[in-house]
Design a protein around this motif. Structure first.
Motif, short mmCIF file in Angstrom:
data_model
loop_
_atom_site.label_atom_id
_atom_site.label_comp_id
_atom_site.label_asym_id
_atom_site.label_seq_id
_atom_site.Cartn_x
_atom_site.Cartn_y
_atom_site.Cartn_z
N ASP A 140 0.84 -1.20 0.00
CA ASP A 140 0.00 0.00 0.00
C ASP A 140 0.87 1.25 0.00
O ASP A 140 1.56 1.55 0.97
N GLY A 141 0.84 1.98 -1.11
CA GLY A 141 1.56 3.23 -1.17
C GLY A 141 2.98 3.09 -1.69
O GLY A 141 3.58 2.02 -1.65
N GLY A 142 3.51 4.20 -2.16
CA GLY A 142 4.83 4.21 -2.77
C GLY A 142 5.98 4.23 -1.79
O GLY A 142 7.12 3.94 -2.16
N ARG A 143 5.72 4.58 -0.50
CA ARG A 143 6.82 4.68 0.45
C ARG A 143 7.50 3.34 0.68
O ARG A 143 8.73 3.28 0.82
N PHE A 145 7.64 0.78 -1.48
CA PHE A 145 8.41 0.49 -2.68
C PHE A 145 9.70 1.31 -2.72
O PHE A 145 10.76 0.83 -3.11
N GLU A 146 9.59 2.58 -2.30
CA GLU A 146 10.78 3.43 -2.29
C GLU A 146 11.81 2.93 -1.30
O GLU A 146 13.02 2.95 -1.57
N ARG A 149 13.52 0.04 -2.84
CA ARG A 149 14.44 0.49 -3.89
C ARG A 149 15.74 1.01 -3.28
O ARG A 149 16.84 0.74 -3.79
N MET A 175 1.85 -0.93 -11.84
CA MET A 175 2.21 -0.18 -10.63
C MET A 175 3.68 0.23 -10.70
O MET A 175 4.03 1.38 -10.42
N LEU A 176 4.53 -0.70 -11.11
CA LEU A 176 5.97 -0.42 -11.16
C LEU A 176 6.31 0.53 -12.30
O LEU A 176 7.30 1.27 -12.22
N ARG A 178 4.88 3.11 -12.99
CA ARG A 178 4.73 4.48 -12.48
C ARG A 178 5.84 4.84 -11.50
O ARG A 178 5.84 5.93 -10.93
N MET A 179 6.77 3.91 -11.29
CA MET A 179 7.93 4.15 -10.43
C MET A 179 9.19 3.85 -11.23
O MET A 179 9.84 2.82 -11.02
N GLU A 183 11.56 0.52 -11.45
CA GLU A 183 11.31 -0.32 -12.63
C GLU A 183 12.57 -0.52 -13.45
O GLU A 183 12.81 -1.62 -13.98
#
Length: 274
Positions: A140-143, A145-146, A149, A175-176, A178-179, A183
């Protein structure tokens, strides 16, 4: 319950089964080869996607078993829906960067430092860590994933200090996209597809053979019905076949035909819609 009736040594379509029950389809073997390439060449990240029930989790387990001991720790996270601080703390424990006995919840900064130190230790010993995030489409959310990364920024002399495997349903790919910073770190992308009719027939026969069957239980037309109703998804194949064996035992069928599969499938649809 039905094993003796069908002269089987075990349930052939159990959802949790040993590695020998794995059926190497072309798509699964291709994905396994690509993932091994990414890890053994110490690339930063890789992607494994496919529909629910297609065998992604089993493939991750097979990968962990096949890799040499130098690719340890192999962390397989199956519940990624947690705050970033908890996610990093969990990974620190699984990487053996800290002890589960530590009572105080570590800060994000503390977990990151522990992970960095532990990865440096592993690299110094000639090892390479692997982190597989299952059900990654549920993050849930980009944080989060960040944060994952940023772990790829920890490097050893030979490159990234770990390989991150992102595993999830097909919605994970957009989803990826957009990151882009994450990606672009993906060394390989693997898509698991559903089984063809020929693969479904071979899959069913393989699972029966592993369970000790030496005779025809499912008529060819029955397996065709299984494929049509399951759309070639292994989990659905297992569910239909397992229930068909149970009903066949209760009704004392000699073999299982297409009408039996259709009746079982209709029962499942009816129960699901209730």
């Amino acid at each position: 319950m039905y094993e003796a009736y069908w002269q089987l040594q075990q349930k052939p379509f159990a959802t949790q089964c040993e590695a020998k029950a794995y059926y190497p389809t072309e798509t699964h073997q291709g994905a396994l080869l690509k993932l091994r390439y990414a890890i053994e060449n110490r690339r930063g990240a890789a992607l494994l996607i496919g529909p629910s029930g297609c065998g992604k989790t089993m493939l991750v387990r097979m990968l962990a078993e096949q890799l040499p001991e130098s690719y340890r720790p192999f962390v397989h996270l199956v519940f990624p829906q947690m705050p970033v601080a908890d996610l990093l703390a969990y990974l620190a424990v699984e990487l053996q960067a800290t002890s589960e006995r530590d009572s105080a919840a570590p800060s994000t900064d503390t977990s990151v430092r522990r992970i960095q130190h532990r990865l440096a230790e592993i690299a110094a010993q000639g090892g390479h860590a692997v982190i597989a995030i299952d059900e990654a489409h549920l993050i849930d959310g980009g944080r989060a994933f960040e944060a994952l990364r940023l772990l790829l920024n920890f490097e050893a002399a030979s490159g990234p200090a770990l390989t991150l495997l992102l595993v999830g349903q097909t919605g994970l790919a957009p989803m990826l996209s957009r990151m882009p910073q994450l990606e672009e770190r993906l060394a390989v992308k693997c898509l698991i597809r559903s089984l063809s009719i020929e693969e479904t027939m071979s899959y069913v026969q393989h699972r029966l053979a592993v369970a000790g069957s030496d005779r025809t239980i499912f008529e060819p037309a029955a397996i065709e019905a299984v494929h049509e109703m399951s759309h070639g998804i292994p989990r659905q194949i297992n569910r239909l076949c397992d229930l068909a064996l149970l009903v066949g035992f209760a009704e004392e069928y000699r073999t299982i035909g297409p009408a039996h599969i259709e009746a079982v499938g209709q029962d499942l649809v009816t129960i699901t819609s209730c």
